[in-house]
Design a protein around this motif. Sequence first.
Motif, PDB file in Angstrom:
ATOM      1  N   ASN A   1       0.866  -1.186   0.000  1.00 38.84           N
ATOM      2  CA  ASN A   1       0.000   0.000   0.000  1.00 38.84           C
ATOM      3  C   ASN A   1       0.902   1.235   0.000  1.00 38.84           C
ATOM      4  O   ASN A   1       1.668   1.448   0.936  1.00 38.84           O
ATOM      5  N   PRO A   2       0.843   2.065  -1.050  1.00 45.26           N
ATOM      6  CA  PRO A   2       1.738   3.229  -1.116  1.00 45.26           C
ATOM      7  C   PRO A   2       1.498   4.241  -0.009  1.00 45.26           C
ATOM      8  O   PRO A   2       2.347   5.113   0.224  1.00 45.26           O
ATOM      9  N   ASN A   3       0.371   4.156   0.687  1.00 45.81           N
ATOM     10  CA  ASN A   3       0.100   5.068   1.797  1.00 45.81           C
ATOM     11  C   ASN A   3       0.821   4.668   3.075  1.00 45.81           C
ATOM     12  O   ASN A   3       0.849   5.435   4.035  1.00 45.81           O
ATOM     13  N   ASP A   4       1.368   3.444   3.100  1.00 47.98           N
ATOM     14  CA  ASP A   4       2.102   2.963   4.272  1.00 47.98           C
ATOM     15  C   ASP A   4       3.565   3.396   4.207  1.00 47.98           C
ATOM     16  O   ASP A   4       4.097   3.687   3.135  1.00 47.98           O
ATOM     17  N   THR A   5       4.181   3.400   5.373  1.00 47.98           N
ATOM     18  CA  THR A   5       5.633   3.577   5.467  1.00 47.98           C
ATOM     19  C   THR A   5       6.203   2.331   6.117  1.00 47.98           C
ATOM     20  O   THR A   5       5.922   2.055   7.284  1.00 47.98           O
ATOM     21  N   PRO A   6       6.976   1.530   5.386  1.00 46.60           N
ATOM     22  CA  PRO A   6       7.475   0.272   5.945  1.00 46.60           C
ATOM     23  C   PRO A   6       8.565   0.510   6.980  1.00 46.60           C
ATOM     24  O   PRO A   6       9.327   1.474   6.892  1.00 46.60           O
ATOM     25  N   LYS A   7       8.629  -0.402   7.954  1.00 50.10           N
ATOM     26  CA  LYS A   7       9.694  -0.273   8.958  1.00 50.10           C
ATOM     27  C   LYS A   7      11.032  -0.743   8.393  1.00 50.10           C
ATOM     28  O   LYS A   7      12.086  -0.393   8.926  1.00 50.10           O
ATOM     29  N   ALA A   8      11.005  -1.537   7.306  1.00 51.16           N
ATOM     30  CA  ALA A   8      12.228  -2.016   6.674  1.00 51.16           C
ATOM     31  C   ALA A   8      11.878  -2.555   5.296  1.00 51.16           C
ATOM     32  O   ALA A   8      10.707  -2.804   4.981  1.00 51.16           O
ATOM     33  N   ILE A   9      12.899  -2.727   4.453  1.00 52.75           N
ATOM     34  CA  ILE A   9      12.736  -3.310   3.120  1.00 52.75           C
ATOM     35  C   ILE A   9      13.694  -4.488   3.012  1.00 52.75           C
ATOM     36  O   ILE A   9      14.850  -4.408   3.440  1.00 52.75           O
ATOM     37  N   PHE A  10      13.212  -5.593   2.431  1.00 57.94           N
ATOM     38  CA  PHE A  10      13.994  -6.824   2.342  1.00 57.94           C
ATOM     39  C   PHE A  10      14.124  -7.260   0.889  1.00 57.94           C
ATOM     40  O   PHE A  10      13.146  -7.239   0.127  1.00 57.94           O
ATOM     41  N   ILE A  11      15.329  -7.679   0.526  1.00 57.37           N
ATOM     42  CA  ILE A  11      15.617  -8.211  -0.799  1.00 57.37           C
ATOM     43  C   ILE A  11      16.410  -9.497  -0.607  1.00 57.37           C
ATOM     44  O   ILE A  11      17.439  -9.493   0.068  1.00 57.37           O
ATOM     45  N   SER A  12      15.926 -10.592  -1.177  1.00 62.47           N
ATOM     46  CA  SER A  12      16.612 -11.870  -1.048  1.00 62.47           C
ATOM     47  C   SER A  12      17.287 -12.241  -2.361  1.00 62.47           C
ATOM     48  O   SER A  12      16.624 -12.490  -3.362  1.00 62.47           O
ATOM     49  N   ALA A  13      18.621 -12.268  -2.338  1.00 63.74           N
ATOM     50  CA  ALA A  13      19.388 -12.697  -3.505  1.00 63.74           C
ATOM     51  C   ALA A  13      19.947 -14.101  -3.290  1.00 63.74           C
ATOM     52  O   ALA A  13      20.935 -14.486  -3.914  1.00 63.74           O
TER      53      ALA A  13
END
Length: 447
Positions: A142-154
Amino acid sequence: MSKDIKIKKGLDIKLKGEAERIISEAPRSKVYAIKPTDFHTVTPKMVVKQGDYVHAGDVIFFSKYNDMVKFVAPVSGTVQEIKRGAKRRILEVIIEADAQDAYKDFGAKQPESMSGDEIKAFLLESGCFPFIKQRPYDVIANPNDTPKAIFISAYASAPLAADIEFVLKDKKDDFQLGINAIAKLTSGKTHLSVDKNSTSFLKDVSGVEIHKISGPHPAGNIGVQIHNIDPINAGERVWVVQPQDVALIGKLFRTGKFDATRTIAVAGTEAPKAQYFQVKLGAGIKDILGVITDSVRIISGDVLTGQKVTNDGYLGYYNNLITLIPEGNDYRAFGWLPFKDNNIPSMSRTSLAWLFPNKRYEVNTNLNGEERALVVTGEMEKVFPMDIYPMQLLKECMIGNIEKMESLGIYEVAPEDFALVEYVCTSKVEAQEIVRVALDLMIKEVG
């Protein structure tokens, strides 16, 4: 500074048919498809109609309940058909492609000089925002949210999964540029998980916290990594992005164009060419594989979480793997006998598979069993690496007990986290479907 995470519980299912590390460009499809069914909970509102001409990057539809989230054309061409199903539900938007793409120009940007809100607006306008998914619920963020963190799995651990480091080896600059942009969408940390033995540029990416992952599948699942790095509590949101989509976002900022090119692996014992291909999102399966007989199961994704598609189908929006295995049309006589053979990968000691830990198997679609009313206690826990009771959570999901689901960790899981549970379960419980239905209930009742 990197942090090591070692996963002990799990199971590596070693299959024959791994994709050879060769990248070829797949023949250009005559038609491409965007499937709203790839975007769970999204109800599309069409912007174009049959016969309209679109450039690559033009809006095709947007989300009915959040008009900021737009979905754009992967190629330029004419909208050939809008396929509908029951109750006029839109199933596919078919685009007859030009011989060469004409792109909508969004203008090149420098994410370093932009604010988080400006970057978000640019991703929404260009149609790249659907690449960002959220936990809990495993849906488009939801673009109205602000995430507490972002995760990327490589780090990919699923059976026959595409080698992410190999796929990204020539996309270093775009990947770093994508990281620079994505990192501004959160006030918290951006986490990048890589193989502990990685020798690629990924271990040197700046602007992220690196985590070195080791262990059996599902160590590569983003949910398992979140659980070990920064668990989700009630009311919190984290965003997740696939590595190739990070590079695609970086290319958008560099060129100002939505280039939907993706490198996919074609794997499995029935693959005509088990190797890597460069394709556009929504490409026709037949154009990638050629004609495949009905005796072969085509799976868009891996054998644990992928979806069955037909030869006339299209590549899924989030998939970077096509797996081909034989249909299980044969009957295994006296299959209930213990120690009958060692040709089936199994955790059960009634199979001889445990004597050959490094053997690779040729599997088919046979279940080798049927659904039963009884569940073996302790079986699921052997392959479920989270600090969650999987059997108890599944029971509460089946009866829709929201309070119990919350206390047992429903916010931390997604259907893919239960794929191995489903595989090893003697009773053939459809765990992924149960979790998906429960998450949909949570969206409706809790939000």
